[in-house]
Design a protein around this motif. Structure first.
Motif, short mmCIF file in Angstrom:
data_model
loop_
_atom_site.label_atom_id
_atom_site.label_comp_id
_atom_site.label_asym_id
_atom_site.label_seq_id
_atom_site.Cartn_x
_atom_site.Cartn_y
_atom_site.Cartn_z
N MET A 90 32.86 27.82 42.19
CA MET A 90 32.42 26.65 42.63
C MET A 90 32.93 25.40 42.41
SD MET A 90 30.15 27.93 44.96
CE MET A 90 29.32 26.35 45.38
N ARG A 91 33.14 25.26 41.02
CA ARG A 91 34.04 23.92 40.62
C ARG A 91 35.13 23.74 41.33
NH1 ARG A 91 33.19 24.76 35.45
NH2 ARG A 91 35.44 25.21 35.33
N GLU A 92 35.96 24.86 41.52
CA GLU A 92 37.24 24.67 41.85
C GLU A 92 37.13 24.38 43.50
OE1 GLU A 92 41.62 27.11 42.53
OE2 GLU A 92 40.14 27.52 40.98
N CYS A 93 36.14 25.12 44.29
CA CYS A 93 36.06 24.74 45.73
C CYS A 93 35.53 23.35 46.02
CB CYS A 93 35.07 25.93 46.24
SG CYS A 93 35.76 27.66 46.33
N ILE A 94 34.60 23.07 45.14
CA ILE A 94 34.05 21.68 45.42
C ILE A 94 35.16 20.68 45.33
CG2 ILE A 94 32.27 20.01 44.72
CD1 ILE A 94 30.42 22.22 44.45
N SER A 95 35.64 20.94 44.14
CA SER A 95 36.89 19.90 43.54
C SER A 95 37.86 19.82 45.03
CB SER A 95 37.52 20.31 42.45
OG SER A 95 38.42 19.31 42.14
N ASN A 96 38.43 21.18 45.30
CA ASN A 96 39.38 20.94 46.26
C ASN A 96 38.96 20.31 47.62
OD1 ASN A 96 41.24 22.37 44.68
ND2 ASN A 96 40.88 24.24 45.31
N TYR A 97 37.80 20.51 47.98
CA TYR A 97 37.33 19.99 49.14
C TYR A 97 37.25 18.37 48.88
CZ TYR A 97 34.21 18.65 53.15
OH TYR A 97 33.77 18.11 53.98
N LEU A 98 36.76 17.87 48.02
CA LEU A 98 36.37 16.51 47.76
C LEU A 98 37.76 15.76 47.55
CD1 LEU A 98 33.25 16.52 45.48
CD2 LEU A 98 33.40 16.01 48.07
N SER A 99 38.61 16.52 46.90
CA SER A 99 39.84 15.83 46.67
C SER A 99 40.59 15.69 48.01
CB SER A 99 40.74 16.60 45.77
OG SER A 99 40.43 16.84 44.33
N GLY A 100 40.55 16.58 48.87
CA GLY A 100 41.02 16.40 50.32
C GLY A 100 40.32 15.26 51.12
N SER A 101 39.16 14.95 50.49
CA SER A 101 38.28 13.86 51.17
C SER A 101 38.38 12.52 50.73
CB SER A 101 37.02 14.49 51.43
OG SER A 101 36.92 15.75 52.01
N ASP A 102 39.31 11.89 50.16
CA ASP A 102 39.54 10.80 49.61
C ASP A 102 38.61 10.75 48.59
OD1 ASP A 102 41.27 9.87 51.27
OD2 ASP A 102 40.12 9.51 52.98
N TYR A 103 38.26 11.54 47.38
CA TYR A 103 37.54 11.36 46.12
C TYR A 103 38.46 11.66 45.28
CZ TYR A 103 33.14 11.43 48.71
OH TYR A 103 32.03 10.95 49.63
N ALA A 104 38.41 10.96 43.91
CA ALA A 104 39.16 11.28 42.75
C ALA A 104 38.31 11.98 41.80
CB ALA A 104 39.64 10.20 42.14
N ILE A 105 38.46 13.39 41.65
CA ILE A 105 37.88 14.17 40.63
C ILE A 105 38.42 13.84 39.24
CG2 ILE A 105 37.01 16.44 40.04
CD1 ILE A 105 36.27 15.60 43.09
N THR A 106 37.65 13.03 38.54
CA THR A 106 38.21 12.77 37.09
C THR A 106 37.66 13.56 36.13
OG1 THR A 106 36.33 11.47 36.69
CG2 THR A 106 38.09 10.17 37.97
N LEU A 107 36.65 14.21 36.28
CA LEU A 107 36.38 15.39 35.13
C LEU A 107 35.71 16.63 35.70
CD1 LEU A 107 34.49 12.87 32.72
CD2 LEU A 107 36.73 14.06 32.12
N GLN A 108 35.98 17.56 35.14
CA GLN A 108 35.33 19.03 35.59
C GLN A 108 35.12 19.62 34.42
OE1 GLN A 108 37.32 21.42 38.69
NE2 GLN A 108 38.90 19.80 39.08
N VAL A 109 33.76 19.85 34.31
CA VAL A 109 33.25 20.52 33.12
C VAL A 109 32.20 21.64 33.38
CG1 VAL A 109 33.61 18.55 31.54
CG2 VAL A 109 31.47 18.67 32.72
N ASP A 110 31.81 22.56 32.37
CA ASP A 110 31.02 23.62 32.46
C ASP A 110 29.30 23.09 32.50
OD1 ASP A 110 33.03 25.67 32.99
OD2 ASP A 110 32.60 25.99 30.76
N ASP A 111 29.38 22.00 31.67
CA ASP A 111 27.95 21.90 31.49
C ASP A 111 27.77 20.41 31.01
OD1 ASP A 111 28.24 21.80 28.49
OD2 ASP A 111 28.22 23.83 28.46
#
Length: 124
Positions: free
Chosen positions: A18-39
């Motif tokens: 889910m984290r990877e899917c959301i990150s990929n989608y948002l990164s392609g929509s002019d968002y910068a994903i600065t942190l991705q964490v489990d909790d």
């Protein structure tokens, strides 16, 4: 927003897919994903003045620290950060109020409505 005009997002989700899917989608929509964490615990440990996101996108039931605990800690340390919560578990996340989040994204939300909700939150 950062100097490129892209909103910075911290993504908390204990499910790597889910984290990877959301990150990929948002990164392609002019968002910068600065942190991705489990909790939430991991997010709190990694946040610094240099990497504070505009929005924390939080899977409400991420392990270690529940959404309530994470939101309380974020509100205390980073009061200007906007917080959006969602949950993929059975049952609407709306029943988890008062959460302290700026916006709650129901589990039945389409991907287009998901992005629209984030866009509106950032414009506030």
């Amino acid at each position: 927003m950062n100097n490129t005009g892209m909103a910075k997002i911290a993504l908390i989700d204990s499910h790597p897919l889910m984290r990877e899917c959301i990150s990929n989608y948002l990164s392609g929509s002019d968002y910068a994903i600065t942190l991705q964490v489990d909790d939430g615990k991991e997010l709190i440990e990694q946040l610094t003045m240099e990497n504070v996101p505009d929005v924390c996108l939080l899977e409400f039931n991420a392990r270690s620290k529940t959404g309530y605990e994470t939101i309380k800690m974020l509100r205390s340390a980073w009061p200007n950060m906007k917080i959006a919560i969602y949950s993929m578990q059975t049952g609407p996340v709306e029943n988890k109020t008062p959460s302290g989040a700026d916006v709650i994204i129901p589990d039945q939300t389409s991907i287009a409505a998901f992005k629209s909700t984030l866009d509106n939150l950032i414009q506030q």
